[in-house]
Design an enzyme around this catalytic site. Sequence first.
Site, mmCIF file in Angstrom:
data_model
loop_
_atom_site.group_PDB
_atom_site.id
_atom_site.type_symbol
_atom_site.label_atom_id
_atom_site.label_comp_id
_atom_site.label_asym_id
_atom_site.label_seq_id
_atom_site.Cartn_x
_atom_site.Cartn_y
_atom_site.Cartn_z
ATOM 1 C CG ASP A 187 -0.183 -0.207 2.540
ATOM 2 O OD1 ASP A 187 1.054 -0.317 2.512
ATOM 3 O OD2 ASP A 187 -0.824 -0.272 3.605
ATOM 4 C CG HIS A 188 3.512 2.404 2.942
ATOM 5 N ND1 HIS A 188 2.545 1.619 3.515
ATOM 6 C CD2 HIS A 188 3.854 3.313 3.883
ATOM 7 C CE1 HIS A 188 2.327 2.041 4.755
ATOM 8 N NE2 HIS A 188 3.109 3.066 4.998
ATOM 9 C CG ASP A 243 2.385 1.529 9.289
ATOM 10 O OD1 ASP A 243 2.911 1.832 8.213
ATOM 11 O OD2 ASP A 243 1.668 2.313 9.949
ATOM 12 N NE ARG A 297 3.152 9.631 12.273
ATOM 13 C CZ ARG A 297 3.482 8.358 12.330
ATOM 14 N NH1 ARG A 297 3.988 7.759 11.261
ATOM 15 N NH2 ARG A 297 3.350 7.672 13.435
ATOM 16 C CB SER A 305 7.386 6.248 10.604
ATOM 17 O OG SER A 305 8.316 5.268 10.272
ATOM 18 N NE ARG A 317 9.769 6.030 7.915
ATOM 19 C CZ ARG A 317 9.347 7.250 7.560
ATOM 20 N NH1 ARG A 317 10.210 8.203 7.326
ATOM 21 N NH2 ARG A 317 8.073 7.524 7.406
#
Length: 649
Positions: free
Chosen positions: A64-65, A119, A379, A540, A542
């Site tokens: 989806d990203h 996520d 964000r 995030s 990440r």
Amino acid sequence: MGLSVAGKIINAHIAEGRPEKGSEVGIRIDQTLTQDATGTMAYLQFESMGIDRVRTELSVSYVDHNTVQIGFENSDDHIYLRTVASKYGIIFSRPGNGICHQVHLERFGIPGKTLLGSDSHTPTGGGLAMLAIGAGGLDVAIAMAGGLFYLTYPVITRINLTGSLRPWLSAKDIILKVLEIFDTKGNVGTIFEYGGPGLERLSVPERATIANMGAECGVTTSVFPSDSQTRRFLAAQGRDKDWVPLTADADAVYDKEVTIDLGGLEPLASVPHNPGNVKRVADIEGIPVDQVCIGSCTNSSYKDLMTVAHILKGRVAAPGVSFVVAPGSKQVLENVLEKGGLANLISAGARIAEAACGFCIGNSQSPGSKAVSLRTSNRNFLGRSGTRDADVYLVSPETAAAAVLTGRITEPSRLGEMGISYPDVEMPDKLKIDDGMFIFPGSAGEESRVIRGPNIAGIPAGSPLPDILECTVAIKVGDKVTTDHIIPAGARMKYRSNVPRYSEFLFEVVDPGFYRRALEIKEKGRFSAIVAGISYGQGSSREHAALCPMYVGVKAVISKSIERIHRDNLVNFGILPLSFVDEKDYERINRDDMLEIKDFRVPLMKGSSIKVRNLSSGEEIETECRLSTRQKEILLAGGALAFMRGKRE
Ligand code: MIC
Ligand code: SF4
């Protein structure tokens, strides 16, 4: 003593440790989710563990990203993800099927289950009474391999909702109020649990909006009870059998309680450049708007899009407004289409984007220079939209729709003056459902061969901490530096599977010279350190914000305070996260200073202070490392993968 909803779910999943506030517990994970931007690394790490099949009840890999596919890199990742899912028994959600959090809520979330996702907005599942937590990809890989997830037994804050929202207000205004009350810092180790009579009229997608943006407060997760609204939502999804009731005991005890009267709320907005900068829409009215984007995992449900579609029916976006709509899922899009909402949106001039993260992560629809963009996402960090000098405001779909029509920030209730009445959209009792975009393990589209295109580089290896850690301060940053600042997403995100290449963009928006400097230090055979202010690593999940610094030789981060997921990621990649005992000492270290940290193993393990000698000034600075014993062992081993290997040998 009675239990809260969060307490019940945690206690039912504890496999290690005791349910005592502040102590570390290991919990069993029922479900995992990954998305493509963090997923490739998670699966590479999972593969390196030598397990033949995922050991969870359910694991889903979403794409989806990175769906824009400029160049071959994104597609390489998708193919790898599809084939690796097939090999290890993971459900694959194909690109086009929607944003992980929205789709997971619709098709897989189950009240009372634990969900770990790579996520930070995984807590969206809390809207469905799950204990849904965001983590780095490596922690998710460990959970897929049957390992426990470790967390500090949380402080539980009850947010009691009373009254009901006035027309033109919605769930986004509630969570913005929560952000105004709690801010984005100081909530590490807390769970927000919602309760009270105000819940009665809040549907699951609305609850999910609230749980989603709890991530901006830095909490471990947010949880709602499972009640008749939950049952209704699951029934509409054709999943009646997944419903179980789950409410807090009448005598449940909370660490803190806050009451919000929904009837007293006003439309709110987060103003640039942090979700915590909350203002009343009434106080910023009149600012000209260049772009309005509706979507993201926060506000892209059927209810959100239909509300906007009704408001805009028969009208067109103001001439200066570029209007973008990204549905949360294929299911949302199909149902909005069926009910006529899509036609309204298209007639109003909406630029319909694919059901994906898109604008929210800045990989498309970047606003113009100095533009004002109103978004329903979560964000608004500096530069995240892809335009460094754009001003991004976070608002409800209602406030966004008002700006589409007026071209200015406008209190949505003013639309009444334009003859528009508030469309109180109900979630349908029956939805059009089509699971055709999932590939289920064992189904026909399965592959047994894992395909790795050239964008899939390996996982860089870490090294154990040396006895004497000498490092040069390669960067000194201020407060609230987010993972978006550490390693940008947007157009750069296509290198997620290629750490050497991605590392070139470290701290790009803050200090583009960092990468070269760190490499020069590394070439001299030395390590680097990062010095930071409060709430370092917000945002995030990440793990690249730890993995890429590790790759360029960072071995220590010294900050005033650090956020949970980022701290855990640093530990997983063998980087020492230290905090100043006295925050004022932040002033006593400058960029390029040489630091020496020696004899730290004993104080590290004992939890006493660790001395950092600033060789450039001759001063000694006291720091501490607030980690569990397990995490300290991981650090000393050189990271989680090395630690696990060591345990197996
Ligand atoms: C985000 O919203 O910042 C992201 C992009 O979804 C991240 C994950 C990532 O960086 O891949 C998140 O929220 O964890
Ligand atoms: Fe995607 Fe944005 Fe949600 Fe992150 S916050 S998962 S980028 S939609």
